[in-house]
Scaffold this motif. Structure first.
Motif, PDB file in Angstrom:
ATOM      1  N   PHE A   1      48.263  -0.888  54.270  1.00  0.00           N
ATOM      2  CA  PHE A   1      47.002  -0.965  53.802  1.00  0.00           C
ATOM      3  C   PHE A   1      45.814  -0.075  54.529  1.00  0.00           C
ATOM      4  O   PHE A   1      44.924   0.225  54.218  1.00  0.00           O
ATOM      5  N   ASP A   2      46.178  -0.135  55.976  1.00  0.00           N
ATOM      6  CA  ASP A   2      45.300   0.337  56.930  1.00  0.00           C
ATOM      7  C   ASP A   2      45.005   1.865  56.616  1.00  0.00           C
ATOM      8  O   ASP A   2      43.953   2.474  56.539  1.00  0.00           O
ATOM      9  N   SER A   3      46.494   2.636  56.358  1.00  0.00           N
ATOM     10  CA  SER A   3      46.421   4.027  56.223  1.00  0.00           C
ATOM     11  C   SER A   3      45.684   4.300  54.804  1.00  0.00           C
ATOM     12  O   SER A   3      44.967   5.322  54.550  1.00  0.00           O
ATOM     13  N   GLU A   4      45.887   3.464  53.636  1.00  0.00           N
ATOM     14  CA  GLU A   4      45.287   3.696  52.204  1.00  0.00           C
ATOM     15  C   GLU A   4      43.661   3.613  52.516  1.00  0.00           C
ATOM     16  O   GLU A   4      42.968   4.338  51.880  1.00  0.00           O
ATOM     17  N   TRP A   5      43.294   2.587  53.389  1.00  0.00           N
ATOM     18  CA  TRP A   5      41.887   2.462  53.309  1.00  0.00           C
ATOM     19  C   TRP A   5      41.187   3.661  54.285  1.00  0.00           C
ATOM     20  O   TRP A   5      40.173   4.242  53.810  1.00  0.00           O
ATOM     21  N   ILE A   6      41.909   4.108  55.182  1.00  0.00           N
ATOM     22  CA  ILE A   6      41.451   5.347  56.018  1.00  0.00           C
ATOM     23  C   ILE A   6      41.357   6.504  55.286  1.00  0.00           C
ATOM     24  O   ILE A   6      40.271   7.257  55.115  1.00  0.00           O
ATOM     25  N   ALA A   7      42.496   6.570  54.320  1.00  0.00           N
ATOM     26  CA  ALA A   7      42.568   7.995  53.515  1.00  0.00           C
ATOM     27  C   ALA A   7      41.506   7.631  52.515  1.00  0.00           C
ATOM     28  O   ALA A   7      40.918   9.014  52.148  1.00  0.00           O
ATOM     29  N   PHE A   8      41.185   6.716  51.745  1.00  0.00           N
ATOM     30  CA  PHE A   8      40.171   6.794  50.808  1.00  0.00           C
ATOM     31  C   PHE A   8      38.648   6.960  51.367  1.00  0.00           C
ATOM     32  O   PHE A   8      37.762   7.224  50.569  1.00  0.00           O
TER      33      PHE A   8
ATOM     34  N   MET B   1      59.336 -10.747  54.876  1.00  0.00           N
ATOM     35  CA  MET B   1      58.025 -11.070  54.058  1.00  0.00           C
ATOM     36  C   MET B   1      56.908 -11.423  55.002  1.00  0.00           C
ATOM     37  O   MET B   1      55.807 -11.083  55.007  1.00  0.00           O
ATOM     38  N   ILE B   2      57.440 -12.260  56.050  1.00  0.00           N
ATOM     39  CA  ILE B   2      56.669 -13.115  56.899  1.00  0.00           C
ATOM     40  C   ILE B   2      56.020 -11.844  57.808  1.00  0.00           C
ATOM     41  O   ILE B   2      54.711 -11.929  58.214  1.00  0.00           O
ATOM     42  N   GLU B   3      56.848 -10.823  58.203  1.00  0.00           N
ATOM     43  CA  GLU B   3      56.400 -10.071  59.048  1.00  0.00           C
ATOM     44  C   GLU B   3      55.462  -9.150  58.561  1.00  0.00           C
ATOM     45  O   GLU B   3      54.360  -8.552  59.133  1.00  0.00           O
ATOM     46  N   THR B   4      55.739  -8.684  56.982  1.00  0.00           N
ATOM     47  CA  THR B   4      54.832  -7.830  56.406  1.00  0.00           C
ATOM     48  C   THR B   4      53.372  -8.574  56.190  1.00  0.00           C
ATOM     49  O   THR B   4      52.340  -7.898  56.432  1.00  0.00           O
ATOM     50  N   LEU B   5      53.370  -9.906  56.054  1.00  0.00           N
ATOM     51  CA  LEU B   5      51.977 -10.595  55.733  1.00  0.00           C
ATOM     52  C   LEU B   5      51.348 -10.599  57.303  1.00  0.00           C
ATOM     53  O   LEU B   5      50.198 -10.344  57.140  1.00  0.00           O
ATOM     54  N   ALA B   6      52.213 -10.840  58.124  1.00  0.00           N
ATOM     55  CA  ALA B   6      51.381 -10.661  59.562  1.00  0.00           C
ATOM     56  C   ALA B   6      50.882  -9.625  59.809  1.00  0.00           C
ATOM     57  O   ALA B   6      49.867  -9.598  60.343  1.00  0.00           O
ATOM     58  N   ALA B   7      51.612  -8.454  59.304  1.00  0.00           N
ATOM     59  CA  ALA B   7      50.877  -6.965  59.517  1.00  0.00           C
ATOM     60  C   ALA B   7      49.561  -6.890  58.810  1.00  0.00           C
ATOM     61  O   ALA B   7      48.696  -6.225  59.206  1.00  0.00           O
ATOM     62  N   VAL B   8      49.678  -7.259  57.576  1.00  0.00           N
ATOM     63  CA  VAL B   8      48.431  -7.303  56.671  1.00  0.00           C
ATOM     64  C   VAL B   8      47.448  -8.035  57.315  1.00  0.00           C
ATOM     65  O   VAL B   8      46.224  -7.598  57.329  1.00  0.00           O
ATOM     66  N   THR B   9      47.713  -9.403  57.773  1.00  0.00           N
ATOM     67  CA  THR B   9      46.537 -10.236  58.529  1.00  0.00           C
ATOM     68  C   THR B   9      46.116  -9.454  59.718  1.00  0.00           C
ATOM     69  O   THR B   9      44.967  -9.384  59.761  1.00  0.00           O
ATOM     70  N   ALA B  10      46.804  -9.000  60.455  1.00  0.00           N
ATOM     71  CA  ALA B  10      46.499  -7.936  61.728  1.00  0.00           C
ATOM     72  C   ALA B  10      45.587  -6.926  61.297  1.00  0.00           C
ATOM     73  O   ALA B  10      44.595  -6.526  62.055  1.00  0.00           O
TER      74      ALA B  10
ATOM     75  N   ASP C   1      43.852  -6.807  58.799  1.00  0.00           N
ATOM     76  CA  ASP C   1      42.669  -7.114  58.175  1.00  0.00           C
ATOM     77  C   ASP C   1      41.317  -7.508  59.410  1.00  0.00           C
ATOM     78  O   ASP C   1      40.288  -7.820  59.149  1.00  0.00           O
ATOM     79  N   THR C   2      41.956  -7.722  60.569  1.00  0.00           N
ATOM     80  CA  THR C   2      41.206  -8.299  61.638  1.00  0.00           C
ATOM     81  C   THR C   2      39.872  -7.207  62.137  1.00  0.00           C
ATOM     82  O   THR C   2      40.224  -5.932  62.275  1.00  0.00           O
ATOM     83  N   PRO C   3      38.883  -7.472  61.961  1.00  0.00           N
ATOM     84  CA  PRO C   3      37.700  -6.472  61.988  1.00  0.00           C
ATOM     85  C   PRO C   3      37.180  -5.891  63.657  1.00  0.00           C
ATOM     86  O   PRO C   3      37.014  -4.801  63.683  1.00  0.00           O
ATOM     87  N   GLY C   4      37.979  -6.731  64.491  1.00  0.00           N
ATOM     88  CA  GLY C   4      37.791  -6.265  65.861  1.00  0.00           C
ATOM     89  C   GLY C   4      36.210  -6.786  66.457  1.00  0.00           C
ATOM     90  O   GLY C   4      35.294  -6.967  65.885  1.00  0.00           O
ATOM     91  N   VAL C   5      36.001  -6.547  67.661  1.00  0.00           N
ATOM     92  CA  VAL C   5      34.600  -7.185  68.377  1.00  0.00           C
ATOM     93  C   VAL C   5      33.880  -5.689  68.418  1.00  0.00           C
ATOM     94  O   VAL C   5      33.974  -4.855  69.095  1.00  0.00           O
ATOM     95  N   PHE C   6      32.589  -5.972  67.948  1.00  0.00           N
ATOM     96  CA  PHE C   6      31.605  -4.870  68.022  1.00  0.00           C
ATOM     97  C   PHE C   6      30.438  -5.303  68.976  1.00  0.00           C
ATOM     98  O   PHE C   6      30.053  -6.499  68.614  1.00  0.00           O
TER      99      PHE C   6
END
Lengths: 231, 55
Positions: free
Chosen positions: A149-156, B1-10, B12-17
């Motif tokens: 999803f990261d690459s999709e977001w970056i592409a758009f 599946m669990i790994e995929t969800l973990a990757a999606v969650t990671a 989504d983390t915005p980071g510290v600004f």
């Protein structure tokens, strides 16, 4: 019999009798880049400084990028997303790129403050700049081919920037197949060729000396005297 | 599946600004830039080991 011996004996030199393009090319290459310049076993004393190691650090990082990229290519996205070893190699690929830019930027700073384009080294400087620019494009296309999803977001997000330049209809960052080919074929070839040319130019012209060293460094003064005596 | 969800969650983390007025930078980028400046300065002052192979 060498050309010098032939001149002394009055017989024609190879350059005078041989007009093949292969012979001319060989003589041209050997004149500008003799083996002792291509693979030197000594360097001037001023090279013994940590500021000179970052270019080699960037090259070492590039080797790791290529090796990890080849392994990622052999196994594919499902492998590097879902297996622990694949995830590790994927991370090696990412961190090699981080170190590549890290070392390349420090190398750039060092060479900028040395004014490393001195001594007929303009083309060396330019190839360094071009390799930096092409590497940035290569890294950006890497963001686009993560297959998540990261690459999709970056592409758009990127498509708006690319469209603003006017080349978006041709260089379509949302076209995964096109970006994939750019990332794993065209841009790696471009980076490798430009970096190789950069290294060859460094070998041809030698490592740039510190500013004002020409007037104070005995090595360079002796080198200049030898150069004058042979011409 | 669990790994995929973990990757999606990671992802989504915005980071510290970190922000100072109009200037804003992500913490990871700031660390990299500071580390580059530090390494550049250290490379200028730390003596290079092994001088046996010099010309």
């Amino acid at each position: 019999m060498s050309d010098i011996d032939q001149v002394e004996t009055g017989t024609p030199t190879e350059a005078e009798t041989d007009h093949t393009w292969t012979g001319r090319t060989r003589r041209w290459v050997l004149k500008r880049l003799p083996p002792d310049k291509l693979l030197p076993n000594t360097q001037p004393s001023y090279v013994a400084s940590w500021i000179y190691v970052f270019g080699m650090g960037a090259i070492a990082s590039l080797l790791f990028i290529i090796a990890s990229g080849v392994i990622l290519s052999l196994n594919g996205p499902m492998w590097y997303h879902l297996s622990s070893l694949g995830h590790f190699v994927n991370s090696v690929h990412l961190w090699s790129v981080e170190f590549f830019f890290f070392f390349m930027v420090i190398h750039l700073w060092g060479k900028f403050w040395m004014a490393a384009w001195r001594g007929n080294r303009v083309l060396t400087w330019i190839t360094g700049v071009v390799s930096f620019a092409v590497s940035i494009v290569a890294a950006f296309t890497g963001y686009l081919v993560q297959t998540n999803f990261d690459s999709e977001w970056i592409a758009f997000q990127a498509k708006d920037a690319i469209n603003a330049t006017g080349i978006g209809a041709w260089f379509n960052v949302t076209n995964f197949g096109q970006m994939f080919m750019w990332h794993i074929l065209l841009l790696p070839i471009a980076v490798i060729v430009i970096v190789a040319l950069h290294i060859v130019l460094v070998r041809m012209h030698g490592v740039v000396s510190p500013i004002d060293a020409d007037e104070t460094d005995s090595q360079l003064i002796n080198k200049e005297i030898a150069h004058v005596e042979t011409h | 599946m669990i790994e995929t969800l973990a990757a999606v969650t990671a992802a989504d983390t915005p980071g510290v600004f970190l922000s100072w007025g109009i200037f804003s930078i992500q913490l990871g980028n700031l660390i990299v830039i500071v580390a580059m400046f530090a390494l550049f300065a250290l490379a200028l002052v730390i003596p290079f080991p092994g001088n046996r192979r010099q010309k």
